[in-house]
Design an enzyme around this catalytic site. Structure first.
Site, PDB file in Angstrom:
ATOM      1  N   CYS A  92       7.068  36.560 -29.205  1.00  0.00           N
ATOM      2  CA  CYS A  92       5.873  36.353 -28.388  1.00  0.00           C
ATOM      3  C   CYS A  92       5.838  34.918 -27.858  1.00  0.00           C
ATOM      4  O   CYS A  92       5.565  34.679 -26.683  1.00  0.00           O
ATOM      5  CB  CYS A  92       4.623  36.649 -29.213  1.00  0.00           C
TER       6      CYS A  92
ATOM      7  N   CYS B 181      -2.883  29.440 -29.268  1.00  0.00           N
ATOM      8  CA  CYS B 181      -3.401  30.722 -28.809  1.00  0.00           C
ATOM      9  C   CYS B 181      -4.506  31.199 -29.761  1.00  0.00           C
ATOM     10  O   CYS B 181      -4.445  30.977 -30.968  1.00  0.00           O
ATOM     11  CB  CYS B 181      -2.281  31.753 -28.764  1.00  0.00           C
TER      12      CYS B 181
ATOM     13  N   CYS C 297       6.483  26.938 -32.682  1.00  0.00           N
ATOM     14  CA  CYS C 297       6.652  28.029 -31.724  1.00  0.00           C
ATOM     15  C   CYS C 297       8.008  27.995 -31.043  1.00  0.00           C
ATOM     16  O   CYS C 297       8.390  28.945 -30.371  1.00  0.00           O
ATOM     17  CB  CYS C 297       5.550  27.975 -30.660  1.00  0.00           C
TER      18      CYS C 297
END
Length: 236
Positions: free
Chosen positions: A119, A202, A230
Protein backbone atom coordinates in the site's frame (compact mmCIF):
# COMPACT_ATOMS: atom_id res chain seq x y z
CA UNK A 1 34.49 11.36 -7.03
CA UNK A 2 31.38 9.19 -6.72
CA UNK A 3 28.01 10.68 -5.78
CA UNK A 4 28.28 9.04 -2.36
CA UNK A 5 31.68 10.65 -1.84
CA UNK A 6 30.30 13.99 -3.03
CA UNK A 7 27.47 13.79 -0.47
CA UNK A 8 29.96 12.93 2.27
CA UNK A 9 32.12 15.91 1.28
CA UNK A 10 29.11 18.26 1.42
CA UNK A 11 28.19 16.78 4.80
CA UNK A 12 31.64 17.67 6.11
CA UNK A 13 31.49 21.13 4.53
CA UNK A 14 28.13 21.95 6.14
CA UNK A 15 28.85 20.33 9.49
CA UNK A 16 28.01 22.79 12.28
CA UNK A 17 25.96 25.06 10.02
CA UNK A 18 22.48 26.13 11.08
CA UNK A 19 19.39 24.74 9.38
CA UNK A 20 18.92 28.12 7.69
CA UNK A 21 22.45 28.04 6.30
CA UNK A 22 22.05 24.47 5.05
CA UNK A 23 18.80 25.31 3.28
CA UNK A 24 20.25 28.47 1.73
CA UNK A 25 23.25 26.51 0.44
CA UNK A 26 21.10 23.91 -1.30
CA UNK A 27 18.40 26.26 -2.58
CA UNK A 28 21.10 28.47 -4.09
CA UNK A 29 21.80 25.61 -6.50
CA UNK A 30 25.13 24.46 -5.10
CA UNK A 31 24.14 20.81 -5.40
CA UNK A 32 21.96 21.16 -8.49
CA UNK A 33 18.18 21.02 -8.64
CA UNK A 34 16.76 20.64 -5.13
CA UNK A 35 13.17 20.21 -3.87
CA UNK A 36 11.55 19.91 -0.46
CA UNK A 37 9.27 16.95 0.24
CA UNK A 38 6.83 17.89 3.00
CA UNK A 39 4.39 15.70 4.90
CA UNK A 40 3.06 18.78 6.75
CA UNK A 41 4.35 17.43 10.07
CA UNK A 42 5.77 19.77 12.70
CA UNK A 43 9.35 19.44 11.43
CA UNK A 44 8.30 20.02 7.84
CA UNK A 45 6.32 23.09 8.80
CA UNK A 46 9.46 24.50 10.43
CA UNK A 47 11.40 23.85 7.22
CA UNK A 48 8.70 25.53 5.13
CA UNK A 49 8.97 28.60 7.35
CA UNK A 50 12.78 28.55 7.11
CA UNK A 51 12.58 28.28 3.32
CA UNK A 52 10.29 31.31 3.21
CA UNK A 53 12.89 33.20 5.25
CA UNK A 54 15.57 32.55 2.62
CA UNK A 55 13.45 34.36 -0.01
CA UNK A 56 14.86 31.90 -2.56
CA UNK A 57 12.62 30.13 -5.08
CA UNK A 58 11.90 26.59 -3.97
CA UNK A 59 9.91 23.66 -5.26
CA UNK A 60 7.80 22.13 -2.47
CA UNK A 61 5.72 19.01 -2.96
CA UNK A 62 3.64 16.64 -0.84
CA UNK A 63 2.10 13.22 -1.36
CA UNK A 64 -1.66 12.82 -1.21
CA UNK A 65 -2.23 9.11 -0.65
CA UNK A 66 -6.01 9.45 -0.68
CA UNK A 67 -6.16 8.34 2.97
CA UNK A 68 -4.99 11.51 4.75
CA UNK A 69 -6.66 13.19 7.73
CA UNK A 70 -9.01 16.12 6.94
CA UNK A 71 -6.77 18.25 9.16
CA UNK A 72 -3.86 17.61 6.79
CA UNK A 73 -5.79 18.98 3.82
CA UNK A 74 -6.74 22.04 5.86
CA UNK A 75 -3.08 22.59 6.72
CA UNK A 76 -1.99 22.34 3.08
CA UNK A 77 -4.40 25.13 2.24
CA UNK A 78 -3.46 27.27 5.25
CA UNK A 79 0.28 26.86 4.67
CA UNK A 80 0.07 27.68 0.97
CA UNK A 81 -1.83 30.88 1.70
CA UNK A 82 0.33 32.00 4.63
CA UNK A 83 3.64 31.70 2.80
CA UNK A 84 2.44 32.41 -0.71
CA UNK A 85 4.17 29.28 -1.95
CA UNK A 86 2.35 26.71 -4.02
CA UNK A 87 2.63 23.18 -2.68
CA UNK A 88 2.67 20.68 -5.54
CA UNK A 89 0.47 17.68 -4.74
CA UNK A 90 1.47 14.27 -6.07
CA UNK A 91 -1.25 11.62 -6.36
CA UNK A 92 -0.95 7.83 -6.73
CA UNK A 93 -1.87 6.20 -10.02
CA UNK A 94 -5.62 5.53 -9.89
CA UNK A 95 -5.42 2.24 -11.80
CA UNK A 96 -2.74 0.91 -9.43
CA UNK A 97 -4.85 1.79 -6.38
CA UNK A 98 -7.96 0.23 -7.91
CA UNK A 99 -6.15 -3.02 -8.74
CA UNK A 100 -4.66 -3.22 -5.24
CA UNK A 101 -7.97 -2.62 -3.48
CA UNK A 102 -9.79 -5.01 -5.78
CA UNK A 103 -7.36 -7.85 -5.05
CA UNK A 104 -6.37 -7.12 -1.44
CA UNK A 105 -9.24 -5.15 0.09
CA UNK A 106 -9.63 -1.53 1.19
CA UNK A 107 -7.82 -1.99 4.54
CA UNK A 108 -5.24 -4.55 3.38
CA UNK A 109 -2.47 -2.97 5.48
CA UNK A 110 -3.78 -4.44 8.75
CA UNK A 111 -3.42 -8.01 7.50
CA UNK A 112 0.35 -8.24 7.00
CA UNK A 113 3.53 -6.19 6.77
CA UNK A 114 3.77 -7.22 3.11
CA UNK A 115 0.31 -5.79 2.40
CA UNK A 116 1.09 -2.60 4.30
CA UNK A 117 4.32 -2.10 2.38
CA UNK A 118 2.49 -2.72 -0.90
CA UNK A 119 0.00 0.00 0.00
CA UNK A 120 2.83 2.40 0.89
CA UNK A 121 4.60 1.50 -2.34
CA UNK A 122 1.60 2.35 -4.51
CA UNK A 123 0.28 5.33 -2.58
CA UNK A 124 3.64 6.90 -1.61
CA UNK A 125 6.75 5.50 -3.27
CA UNK A 126 5.55 5.54 -6.87
CA UNK A 127 4.32 9.17 -6.72
CA UNK A 128 7.56 10.12 -4.95
CA UNK A 129 9.59 8.62 -7.79
CA UNK A 130 7.69 10.81 -10.25
CA UNK A 131 8.33 13.86 -8.09
CA UNK A 132 12.06 13.07 -8.07
CA UNK A 133 12.42 13.24 -11.84
CA UNK A 134 15.02 15.87 -12.74
CA UNK A 135 16.18 16.41 -9.15
CA UNK A 136 19.70 16.21 -7.77
CA UNK A 137 18.81 16.56 -4.07
CA UNK A 138 15.79 16.40 -1.78
CA UNK A 139 15.16 18.05 1.57
CA UNK A 140 13.46 16.13 4.41
CA UNK A 141 12.35 16.86 7.97
CA UNK A 142 13.98 13.83 9.58
CA UNK A 143 15.56 13.97 13.03
CA UNK A 144 17.77 11.36 14.68
CA UNK A 145 15.70 11.57 17.86
CA UNK A 146 12.51 10.43 16.12
CA UNK A 147 13.01 6.65 16.11
CA UNK A 148 15.46 3.76 16.22
CA UNK A 149 15.32 3.56 12.42
CA UNK A 150 16.72 7.10 12.10
CA UNK A 151 19.48 7.23 14.71
CA UNK A 152 22.29 6.84 12.14
CA UNK A 153 21.12 9.49 9.67
CA UNK A 154 23.48 12.26 8.59
CA UNK A 155 22.89 15.94 7.83
CA UNK A 156 23.71 15.26 4.18
CA UNK A 157 23.96 11.75 2.77
CA UNK A 158 23.70 9.83 -0.46
CA UNK A 159 20.29 8.22 -0.97
CA UNK A 160 21.28 5.08 -2.84
CA UNK A 161 17.70 3.89 -3.29
CA UNK A 162 16.56 7.04 -5.06
CA UNK A 163 19.87 8.14 -6.56
CA UNK A 164 19.78 11.59 -4.94
CA UNK A 165 21.54 13.63 -2.30
CA UNK A 166 19.36 13.68 0.81
CA UNK A 167 19.34 16.70 3.12
CA UNK A 168 18.14 16.58 6.73
CA UNK A 169 18.54 20.18 8.00
CA UNK A 170 16.88 19.43 11.36
CA UNK A 171 18.84 16.23 11.95
CA UNK A 172 20.15 17.30 15.38
CA UNK A 173 17.08 19.23 16.54
CA UNK A 174 15.20 17.97 19.57
CA UNK A 175 11.42 17.86 19.76
CA UNK A 176 11.57 20.81 22.18
CA UNK A 177 13.57 22.84 19.67
CA UNK A 178 10.96 22.16 16.99
CA UNK A 179 8.05 23.28 19.15
CA UNK A 180 9.87 26.26 20.59
CA UNK A 181 10.51 27.44 17.03
CA UNK A 182 6.88 26.88 16.00
CA UNK A 183 5.57 28.93 18.92
CA UNK A 184 8.16 31.69 18.60
CA UNK A 185 7.53 32.20 14.88
CA UNK A 186 3.79 31.42 14.82
CA UNK A 187 4.27 28.56 12.36
CA UNK A 188 0.98 26.87 11.38
CA UNK A 189 0.73 23.22 12.43
CA UNK A 190 -1.79 20.40 12.40
CA UNK A 191 -4.46 20.49 15.10
CA UNK A 192 -3.84 16.76 15.51
CA UNK A 193 -0.57 17.52 17.29
CA UNK A 194 -2.62 18.96 20.16
CA UNK A 195 -4.64 15.74 20.30
CA UNK A 196 -1.74 13.36 20.96
CA UNK A 197 -0.50 12.81 17.41
CA UNK A 198 3.24 13.65 17.32
CA UNK A 199 3.67 11.92 13.95
CA UNK A 200 0.93 12.08 11.34
CA UNK A 201 0.54 9.93 8.25
CA UNK A 202 -2.44 8.23 6.65
CA UNK A 203 -5.55 8.20 8.83
CA UNK A 204 -6.03 4.40 9.06
CA UNK A 205 -2.37 3.87 9.97
CA UNK A 206 -1.93 6.61 12.57
CA UNK A 207 -3.18 6.77 16.15
CA UNK A 208 -2.60 9.09 19.08
CA UNK A 209 0.15 8.07 21.49
CA UNK A 210 0.13 7.97 25.27
CA UNK A 211 2.42 10.06 27.43
CA UNK A 212 5.91 8.57 27.52
CA UNK A 213 5.54 6.62 24.27
CA UNK A 214 7.97 7.05 21.39
CA UNK A 215 7.00 9.90 19.05
CA UNK A 216 6.41 7.42 16.21
CA UNK A 217 4.64 4.80 18.31
CA UNK A 218 1.35 5.77 16.67
CA UNK A 219 2.53 4.94 13.15
CA UNK A 220 1.69 1.34 12.12
CA UNK A 221 1.37 0.60 15.83
CA UNK A 222 0.53 -3.07 15.22
CA UNK A 223 4.05 -3.72 13.86
CA UNK A 224 7.44 -4.01 15.56
CA UNK A 225 9.31 -0.66 15.88
CA UNK A 226 12.07 -1.86 13.53
CA UNK A 227 9.64 -2.17 10.61
CA UNK A 228 7.80 1.13 11.05
CA UNK A 229 8.94 2.90 7.91
CA UNK A 230 6.95 3.24 4.71
CA UNK A 231 9.95 3.01 2.40
CA UNK A 232 10.28 6.73 1.70
CA UNK A 233 13.45 6.75 3.76
CA UNK A 234 14.77 3.27 3.06
CA UNK A 235 18.55 3.03 3.20
CA UNK A 236 20.44 0.55 1.09
Amino acid sequence: MTQKEKAAAINRQLSGKTAEEVLHWFLSGNAGETAFSTSLGAEDQVITHLISETALPARIFTLDTGRLFPETYDLIDLTSKKYGMGIEIMFPDAAEVEDMVRSKGINLFYESIENRKLCCQIRKIHPLKRAFEGLDAWICGLRREQSVTRKDLQLVEWDEVNGLIKVNPLIDWTEKMVWDYIREHNVPYSKLHDQGFPSIGCQPCTRAVMQGEDVRAGRWWWENPESRECGLHKRD
